[in-house]
Write a protein that holds these residues in place. Structure first.
Motif, PDB file in Angstrom:
ATOM      1  N   PHE A 197       0.835  -1.209   0.000  1.00 33.40           N
ATOM      2  CA  PHE A 197       0.000   0.000   0.000  1.00 33.40           C
ATOM      3  C   PHE A 197       0.863   1.248   0.000  1.00 33.40           C
ATOM      4  N   SER A 198       1.922   1.250   0.805  1.00 33.49           N
ATOM      5  CA  SER A 198       2.791   2.428   0.901  1.00 33.49           C
ATOM      6  C   SER A 198       3.487   2.728  -0.422  1.00 33.49           C
ATOM      7  N   LYS A 199       3.697   1.692  -1.238  1.00 34.04           N
ATOM      8  CA  LYS A 199       4.364   1.893  -2.524  1.00 34.04           C
ATOM      9  C   LYS A 199       3.402   2.377  -3.594  1.00 34.04           C
ATOM     10  N   GLY A 200       2.183   1.820  -3.620  1.00 36.23           N
ATOM     11  CA  GLY A 200       1.247   2.167  -4.689  1.00 36.23           C
ATOM     12  C   GLY A 200       0.073   3.003  -4.271  1.00 36.23           C
ATOM     13  N   LYS A 201      -0.124   3.175  -2.956  1.00 34.99           N
ATOM     14  CA  LYS A 201      -1.237   3.962  -2.417  1.00 34.99           C
ATOM     15  C   LYS A 201      -2.599   3.424  -2.869  1.00 34.99           C
ATOM     16  N   ASN A 202      -2.661   2.103  -3.113  1.00 38.73           N
ATOM     17  CA  ASN A 202      -3.927   1.471  -3.456  1.00 38.73           C
ATOM     18  C   ASN A 202      -4.652   1.127  -2.160  1.00 38.73           C
ATOM     19  N   LEU A 203      -5.784   1.773  -1.916  1.00 40.52           N
ATOM     20  CA  LEU A 203      -6.478   1.620  -0.636  1.00 40.52           C
ATOM     21  C   LEU A 203      -6.932   0.192  -0.374  1.00 40.52           C
ATOM     22  N   SER A 204      -7.156  -0.589  -1.426  1.00 41.89           N
ATOM     23  CA  SER A 204      -7.599  -1.965  -1.216  1.00 41.89           C
ATOM     24  C   SER A 204      -6.558  -2.755  -0.425  1.00 41.89           C
ATOM     25  N   PHE A 205      -5.271  -2.499  -0.659  1.00 42.65           N
ATOM     26  CA  PHE A 205      -4.216  -3.186   0.091  1.00 42.65           C
ATOM     27  C   PHE A 205      -4.210  -2.754   1.555  1.00 42.65           C
ATOM     28  N   LEU A 206      -4.529  -1.505   1.822  1.00 43.23           N
ATOM     29  CA  LEU A 206      -4.594  -1.032   3.205  1.00 43.23           C
ATOM     30  C   LEU A 206      -5.731  -1.716   3.954  1.00 43.23           C
ATOM     31  N   PHE A 207      -6.915  -1.755   3.345  1.00 49.30           N
ATOM     32  CA  PHE A 207      -8.058  -2.400   3.998  1.00 49.30           C
ATOM     33  C   PHE A 207      -7.784  -3.875   4.244  1.00 49.30           C
ATOM     34  N   LEU A 208      -7.199  -4.547   3.260  1.00 53.36           N
ATOM     35  CA  LEU A 208      -6.913  -5.968   3.414  1.00 53.36           C
ATOM     36  C   LEU A 208      -5.837  -6.199   4.467  1.00 53.36           C
ATOM     37  N   ALA A 209      -4.835  -5.333   4.506  1.00 55.50           N
ATOM     38  CA  ALA A 209      -3.783  -5.454   5.520  1.00 55.50           C
ATOM     39  C   ALA A 209      -4.367  -5.331   6.926  1.00 55.50           C
ATOM     40  N   TYR A 231     -16.409  -4.360   3.933  1.00 54.54           N
ATOM     41  CA  TYR A 231     -17.227  -3.569   3.000  1.00 54.54           C
ATOM     42  C   TYR A 231     -16.380  -2.612   2.173  1.00 54.54           C
ATOM     43  N   PHE A 232     -15.471  -1.906   2.816  1.00 59.95           N
ATOM     44  CA  PHE A 232     -14.661  -0.926   2.087  1.00 59.95           C
ATOM     45  C   PHE A 232     -13.609  -1.602   1.203  1.00 59.95           C
ATOM     46  N   TYR A 233     -13.185  -2.807   1.567  1.00 57.84           N
ATOM     47  CA  TYR A 233     -12.266  -3.528   0.684  1.00 57.84           C
ATOM     48  C   TYR A 233     -12.972  -3.868  -0.625  1.00 57.84           C
ATOM     49  N   VAL A 234     -14.185  -4.406  -0.529  1.00 57.09           N
ATOM     50  CA  VAL A 234     -14.951  -4.739  -1.736  1.00 57.09           C
ATOM     51  C   VAL A 234     -15.298  -3.468  -2.503  1.00 57.09           C
ATOM     52  N   LYS A 235     -15.656  -2.424  -1.791  1.00 55.19           N
ATOM     53  CA  LYS A 235     -16.016  -1.153  -2.423  1.00 55.19           C
ATOM     54  C   LYS A 235     -14.820  -0.552  -3.161  1.00 55.19           C
ATOM     55  N   SER A 236     -13.632  -0.678  -2.583  1.00 56.82           N
ATOM     56  CA  SER A 236     -12.440  -0.103  -3.209  1.00 56.82           C
ATOM     57  C   SER A 236     -12.089  -0.806  -4.521  1.00 56.82           C
ATOM     58  N   ILE A 237     -12.596  -2.027  -4.705  1.00 57.50           N
ATOM     59  CA  ILE A 237     -12.348  -2.775  -5.939  1.00 57.50           C
ATOM     60  C   ILE A 237     -13.464  -2.575  -6.951  1.00 57.50           C
ATOM     61  N   THR A 238     -14.688  -2.434  -6.476  1.00 55.36           N
ATOM     62  CA  THR A 238     -15.842  -2.399  -7.379  1.00 55.36           C
ATOM     63  C   THR A 238     -16.332  -0.999  -7.709  1.00 55.36           C
ATOM     64  N   SER A 273     -15.308   2.708  -9.181  1.00 57.08           N
ATOM     65  CA  SER A 273     -14.267   3.353  -9.974  1.00 57.08           C
ATOM     66  C   SER A 273     -13.624   4.514  -9.227  1.00 57.08           C
ATOM     67  N   ASN A 274     -12.299   4.572  -9.297  1.00 60.87           N
ATOM     68  CA  ASN A 274     -11.545   5.680  -8.686  1.00 60.87           C
ATOM     69  C   ASN A 274     -11.979   5.934  -7.245  1.00 60.87           C
ATOM     70  N   PHE A 275     -12.051   4.854  -6.486  1.00 56.57           N
ATOM     71  CA  PHE A 275     -12.524   4.956  -5.098  1.00 56.57           C
ATOM     72  C   PHE A 275     -11.634   5.873  -4.268  1.00 56.57           C
ATOM     73  N   ARG A 276     -12.271   6.729  -3.490  1.00 56.94           N
ATOM     74  CA  ARG A 276     -11.579   7.597  -2.545  1.00 56.94           C
ATOM     75  C   ARG A 276     -12.250   7.454  -1.182  1.00 56.94           C
ATOM     76  N   LEU A 284      -9.619  -3.746 -12.520  1.00 61.59           N
ATOM     77  CA  LEU A 284     -10.993  -3.556 -12.061  1.00 61.59           C
ATOM     78  C   LEU A 284     -11.173  -2.211 -11.369  1.00 61.59           C
ATOM     79  N   THR A 285     -10.196  -1.810 -10.572  1.00 56.31           N
ATOM     80  CA  THR A 285     -10.322  -0.545  -9.848  1.00 56.31           C
ATOM     81  C   THR A 285     -10.179   0.653 -10.767  1.00 56.31           C
ATOM     82  N   ASP A 286      -9.431   0.508 -11.861  1.00 56.31           N
ATOM     83  CA  ASP A 286      -9.278   1.614 -12.802  1.00 56.31           C
ATOM     84  C   ASP A 286     -10.445   1.713 -13.772  1.00 56.31           C
ATOM     85  N   LEU A 287     -11.322   0.741 -13.727  1.00 54.66           N
ATOM     86  CA  LEU A 287     -12.432   0.683 -14.656  1.00 54.66           C
ATOM     87  C   LEU A 287     -13.478   1.740 -14.339  1.00 54.66           C
ATOM     88  N   ILE A 288     -13.972   2.411 -15.370  1.00 52.50           N
ATOM     89  CA  ILE A 288     -15.059   3.375 -15.211  1.00 52.50           C
ATOM     90  C   ILE A 288     -16.265   2.849 -15.973  1.00 52.50           C
TER      91      ILE A 288
END
Length: 398
Positions: A33-45, A90-97, A99-102, A254-258
């Motif tokens: 997460f610290s390298k890519g700032k992808n929130l899904s990795f933070l939630f899963l961690a 919930y937020f892990y699934v939301k961060s993947i499904t 688009s451009n989750f913040r 999937l996360t980059d998908l709009i």
């Protein structure tokens, strides 16, 4: 007989090994997460680390910590963060499904119960620590009379209801997204969120298992620590799979998908004609014109041979917006994007079969040559369009 901590036995050792490995993968996910700032990795961690932390109580218990150190205060610091599990799932699934989750500021409200409970446990410790004789006992007055009494029962009940609610919301997100990607991807077998499905299945299984265990413990017979060990073992085992699979699963596509959500709000492709900029294909004439353009492109360029083809790529190639292309396919052909593209692939497979290409390429070779990306997808789609399996269809030709 003197008890010595730590005691490595049949119950403590498997938990210790699994929990240690889980913590390692939790930290690796944090690093990712610290390298890519992808929130899904933070939630899963956080999910992995909290699940491992909860196993600590039983791990050190089976290592004879409580029996060796009779006045230990560790119960005060083994704070149950179960109230954060539901929101994190919930937020892990939301961060993947999504688009451009913040992570918006108001989302912190989901974690207020967990924070309040942590503050509550700290307050209990402060009060009990000020009481006389605290150093001579394992659990002080409030811990034994309140936290392990009526308040503990209320928290457990609230936690069950909360997790049930968040699991329901998470499953809803998953099924809605799984349905909608058929309007975007031409091959959905690899992209049908199998990882998220397994992830949700595991946490749902653990949730149901804990419910059954508690019901048996309260209504049938009081379970021993050893009987409750199995839930701890399954949880620790599950977190290893989640940590490993989650670490190596790339969900960026999937996360980059709009996905088109509003037919009037999509930004026009820079390749499109200015005369139709930001205008949805909402009339018969425009749909028919776009349909002719699309059919001509499909016949001449054969974009369906690309197994990774998606709605965005085809829209740019045909010089339409995704909204216009989606409208053209849905209204003009009465199909979703997935079926529209796979129809061309199946027709190509049938043509190659009639030419005997399977004798040189094999069935799977013909499938790959026609734009399919896996045997499972090929068999499923071919049977959907023809009513028979590829091998059955071949037999009908001879």
């Amino acid at each position: 007989m003197y008890l010595v901590f730590p005691s490595f036995n049949l119950y403590s050792t498997p938990l210790l090994v699994l929990v240690t490995q889980g913590i390692i993968f939790g930290l690796l996910l944090l690093h990712k997460f610290s390298k890519g700032k992808n929130l899904s990795f933070l939630f899963l961690a956080l999910l992995v680390l909290i699940t491992c932390f909860h196993r600590t109580t039983y791990t050190i218990g089976f290592m004879d910590w409580y029996d060796t150190f009779r006045n230990t205060k560790i119960n005060y610091w083994l704070i149950n963060f179960s109230l954060a599990i539901g929101p994190l799932i919930y937020f892990y699934v939301k961060s993947i499904t999504v688009s451009n989750f913040r992570f918006k500021r108001q989302y912190w409200l989901h974690f207020v119960p967990a924070l309040l409970f942590a503050l509550y446990k700290i307050a209990i410790f402060i009060y009990d620590a000020l009481q006389p004789g605290f150093d001579d006992t394992q659990n002080g007055f409030l811990m034994s009379k309140l936290a392990m009494g009526p308040t503990g029962t209320f928290i457990e009940t609230f936690n069950i209801l909360q997790q049930l609610l968040y699991l329901a919301f998470s499953l809803q997100l998953y099924f809605i997204y799984r349905k909608r990607i058929k309007d975007y991807f031409s091959n959905t077998y690899r992209l049908e969120l199998n990882w998220v499905r397994n992830f949700l299945f595991i946490y749902t299984f653990l949730f149901l298992y804990s419910i059954v265990q508690q019901l048996v413990d309260f209504t049938v017979t009081e379970l021993s620590w050893i009987q409750k060990w199995w839930y701890q073992f399954f949880s620790a085992l599950a977190v290893i799979y989640i940590g490993i699979k989650g670490f190596f699963t790339d969900t960026s596509s999937l996360t980059d998908l709009i996905l088109p959500t509003n037919r009037t709000s999509e930004v026009k492709s820079p390749l499109a004609d200015k005369s139709t900029e930001l205008t949805p294909a909402n009339n018969t004439v425009e749909i028919q014109n776009n349909k002719k353009r699309l059919l001509n492109f499909m016949e001449t360029e054969k974009p369906y041979l690309d197994p990774e083809l998606n709605l965005k790529q085809l829209a740019e190639s045909v010089q339409l917006t995704r909204t216009q292309l989606s409208e053209t396919i849905n209204t003009g052909f009465n199909k979703n994007f997935n079926d529209f593209i796979n129809d061309y692939r199946v027709e190509r497979v049938k043509k190659l079969f009639s030419e005997g290409k399977q004798q040189k390429l094999s069935l799977l070779g013909v499938a790959y040559d026609s734009g399919f990306n896996s045997k499972a997808t090929f068999n499923r789609v071919f049977k959907k369009f023809t009513g028979s399996s590829p091998s059955e269809f071949l037999k009908s030709l001879y």
